[in-house]
Design a protein around this motif. Sequence first.
Motif, PDB file in Angstrom:
ATOM      1  N   LEU A 130       0.794  -1.223   0.000  1.00  0.00           N
ATOM      2  CA  LEU A 130       0.000   0.000   0.000  1.00  0.00           C
ATOM      3  C   LEU A 130       0.833   1.282   0.000  1.00  0.00           C
ATOM      4  CD1 LEU A 130      -2.960  -0.882   2.384  1.00  0.00           C
ATOM      5  CD2 LEU A 130      -2.909  -0.823  -0.101  1.00  0.00           C
ATOM      6  N   VAL A 131       2.022   1.262   0.562  1.00  0.00           N
ATOM      7  CA  VAL A 131       2.837   2.483   0.604  1.00  0.00           C
ATOM      8  C   VAL A 131       3.194   2.966  -0.803  1.00  0.00           C
ATOM      9  CG1 VAL A 131       5.091   3.395   1.272  1.00  0.00           C
ATOM     10  CG2 VAL A 131       3.676   2.242   2.949  1.00  0.00           C
ATOM     11  N   PRO A 132       3.673   2.112  -1.721  1.00  0.00           N
ATOM     12  CA  PRO A 132       3.945   2.627  -3.071  1.00  0.00           C
ATOM     13  C   PRO A 132       2.689   3.093  -3.806  1.00  0.00           C
ATOM     14  CG  PRO A 132       5.013   0.509  -2.756  1.00  0.00           C
ATOM     15  CD  PRO A 132       4.134   0.745  -1.577  1.00  0.00           C
ATOM     16  N   ILE A 133       1.572   2.405  -3.591  1.00  0.00           N
ATOM     17  CA  ILE A 133       0.322   2.821  -4.237  1.00  0.00           C
ATOM     18  C   ILE A 133      -0.101   4.196  -3.732  1.00  0.00           C
ATOM     19  CG2 ILE A 133      -2.145   2.306  -4.428  1.00  0.00           C
ATOM     20  CD1 ILE A 133      -1.345  -0.684  -4.372  1.00  0.00           C
ATOM     21  N   GLU A 134      -0.023   4.407  -2.429  1.00  0.00           N
ATOM     22  CA  GLU A 134      -0.391   5.712  -1.875  1.00  0.00           C
ATOM     23  C   GLU A 134       0.603   6.792  -2.292  1.00  0.00           C
ATOM     24  OE1 GLU A 134      -2.449   8.659  -0.049  1.00  0.00           O
ATOM     25  OE2 GLU A 134      -3.105   6.612  -0.429  1.00  0.00           O
ATOM     26  N   SER A 135       1.870   6.468  -2.363  1.00  0.00           N
ATOM     27  CA  SER A 135       2.875   7.444  -2.802  1.00  0.00           C
ATOM     28  C   SER A 135       2.598   7.880  -4.232  1.00  0.00           C
ATOM     29  CB  SER A 135       4.279   6.848  -2.706  1.00  0.00           C
ATOM     30  OG  SER A 135       4.573   6.500  -1.392  1.00  0.00           O
ATOM     31  N   TRP A 136       2.293   6.924  -5.087  1.00  0.00           N
ATOM     32  CA  TRP A 136       1.975   7.245  -6.474  1.00  0.00           C
ATOM     33  C   TRP A 136       0.691   8.070  -6.557  1.00  0.00           C
ATOM     34  CZ3 TRP A 136       4.543   7.466 -10.770  1.00  0.00           C
ATOM     35  CH2 TRP A 136       3.858   7.628 -11.965  1.00  0.00           C
ATOM     36  N   SER A 137      -0.285   7.724  -5.749  1.00  0.00           N
ATOM     37  CA  SER A 137      -1.547   8.450  -5.733  1.00  0.00           C
ATOM     38  C   SER A 137      -1.330   9.907  -5.309  1.00  0.00           C
ATOM     39  CB  SER A 137      -2.524   7.764  -4.787  1.00  0.00           C
ATOM     40  OG  SER A 137      -3.675   8.529  -4.610  1.00  0.00           O
ATOM     41  N   GLN A 138      -0.542  10.122  -4.278  1.00  0.00           N
ATOM     42  CA  GLN A 138      -0.262  11.492  -3.830  1.00  0.00           C
ATOM     43  C   GLN A 138       0.533  12.266  -4.879  1.00  0.00           C
ATOM     44  OE1 GLN A 138      -1.409  13.156  -1.205  1.00  0.00           O
ATOM     45  NE2 GLN A 138      -2.539  11.399  -0.416  1.00  0.00           N
ATOM     46  N   TYR A 139       1.470  11.591  -5.520  1.00  0.00           N
ATOM     47  CA  TYR A 139       2.251  12.232  -6.578  1.00  0.00           C
ATOM     48  C   TYR A 139       1.344  12.689  -7.727  1.00  0.00           C
ATOM     49  CZ  TYR A 139       5.381  12.710 -10.570  1.00  0.00           C
ATOM     50  OH  TYR A 139       6.021  13.179 -11.687  1.00  0.00           O
ATOM     51  N   ALA A 176      -1.849  13.252  -7.549  1.00  0.00           N
ATOM     52  CA  ALA A 176      -2.762  14.293  -7.075  1.00  0.00           C
ATOM     53  C   ALA A 176      -2.112  15.670  -7.184  1.00  0.00           C
ATOM     54  CB  ALA A 176      -3.168  14.012  -5.630  1.00  0.00           C
ATOM     55  N   PHE A 177      -0.828  15.746  -6.874  1.00  0.00           N
ATOM     56  CA  PHE A 177      -0.147  17.038  -6.948  1.00  0.00           C
ATOM     57  C   PHE A 177       0.224  17.417  -8.378  1.00  0.00           C
ATOM     58  CE2 PHE A 177       0.441  16.665  -2.396  1.00  0.00           C
ATOM     59  CZ  PHE A 177       0.340  17.980  -1.986  1.00  0.00           C
ATOM     60  N   THR A 178       0.590  16.454  -9.202  1.00  0.00           N
ATOM     61  CA  THR A 178       1.050  16.802 -10.550  1.00  0.00           C
ATOM     62  C   THR A 178      -0.090  16.956 -11.545  1.00  0.00           C
ATOM     63  OG1 THR A 178       1.411  14.464 -11.056  1.00  0.00           O
ATOM     64  CG2 THR A 178       3.307  15.744 -10.239  1.00  0.00           C
ATOM     65  N   GLN A 179      -1.118  16.117 -11.463  1.00  0.00           N
ATOM     66  CA  GLN A 179      -2.204  16.180 -12.447  1.00  0.00           C
ATOM     67  C   GLN A 179      -3.434  16.904 -11.929  1.00  0.00           C
ATOM     68  OE1 GLN A 179      -2.941  12.212 -13.762  1.00  0.00           O
ATOM     69  NE2 GLN A 179      -0.928  11.996 -14.684  1.00  0.00           N
ATOM     70  N   ASN A 180      -3.755  16.729 -10.655  1.00  0.00           N
ATOM     71  CA  ASN A 180      -4.925  17.352 -10.035  1.00  0.00           C
ATOM     72  C   ASN A 180      -6.168  17.180 -10.902  1.00  0.00           C
ATOM     73  OD1 ASN A 180      -6.444  18.632  -8.136  1.00  0.00           O
ATOM     74  ND2 ASN A 180      -5.551  20.656  -8.450  1.00  0.00           N
ATOM     75  N   ALA A 181      -6.510  15.938 -11.173  1.00  0.00           N
ATOM     76  CA  ALA A 181      -7.614  15.606 -12.076  1.00  0.00           C
ATOM     77  C   ALA A 181      -8.979  16.057 -11.546  1.00  0.00           C
ATOM     78  CB  ALA A 181      -7.637  14.107 -12.325  1.00  0.00           C
ATOM     79  N   TYR A 182      -9.109  16.210 -10.232  1.00  0.00           N
ATOM     80  CA  TYR A 182     -10.408  16.576  -9.655  1.00  0.00           C
ATOM     81  C   TYR A 182     -10.460  18.044  -9.231  1.00  0.00           C
ATOM     82  CZ  TYR A 182     -10.652  11.556  -9.668  1.00  0.00           C
ATOM     83  OH  TYR A 182     -10.620  10.250 -10.054  1.00  0.00           O
ATOM     84  N   ILE A 219      -4.863  23.467  -3.457  1.00  0.00           N
ATOM     85  CA  ILE A 219      -3.543  23.045  -2.981  1.00  0.00           C
ATOM     86  C   ILE A 219      -3.551  22.825  -1.471  1.00  0.00           C
ATOM     87  CG2 ILE A 219      -2.612  25.361  -2.682  1.00  0.00           C
ATOM     88  CD1 ILE A 219      -0.689  22.379  -4.106  1.00  0.00           C
ATOM     89  N   TRP A 220      -4.363  23.587  -0.743  1.00  0.00           N
ATOM     90  CA  TRP A 220      -4.408  23.380   0.707  1.00  0.00           C
ATOM     91  C   TRP A 220      -5.023  22.025   1.043  1.00  0.00           C
ATOM     92  CZ3 TRP A 220      -8.723  22.338   3.469  1.00  0.00           C
ATOM     93  CH2 TRP A 220      -9.966  22.646   2.889  1.00  0.00           C
TER      94      TRP A 220
END
Length: 143
Positions: free
Chosen positions: A32-41, A43-49, A53-54
Amino acid sequence: MQNLYEVSVGNLDNESYIYTPSIFWKILFFLLVPIESWSQYEAFTQNAYNQSIWWLTASLVIYTIYFVGFYGLAFAKRIATPRFWGFFLPLIMVTDIYEIGTVVATMNMTVLENQMRLLFISPVVLFLWFIIFRYRKVMRYIK
């Protein structure tokens, strides 16, 4: 024949239970740690939703604390106090509900598609909440 009025003698050991995590928690942690790390990455780079930023920063902090607790469960480490994890559990619940609501609201899908997504996501989210609940409960048995 025994005397019915005599107190029975029992052997009560003064040993306490010591929590030893199973290999399942360790494997799950490292999955789960790599999946969550990728998800957070992402979220910050693409911000699809289109989240602010806060909110992305707050989410990063909350999920980092979550995985610190998960690490404590997986490797039997005492981190913070049970009271802290008791206060943190509703915070992670509200965060997850908000995140899921944001995703469902921005995807503009039919009601059936939303229900199917929620049906799939709900057991996963409940299990992730159970991890913090379990850590809070077994924390008193960690040396």
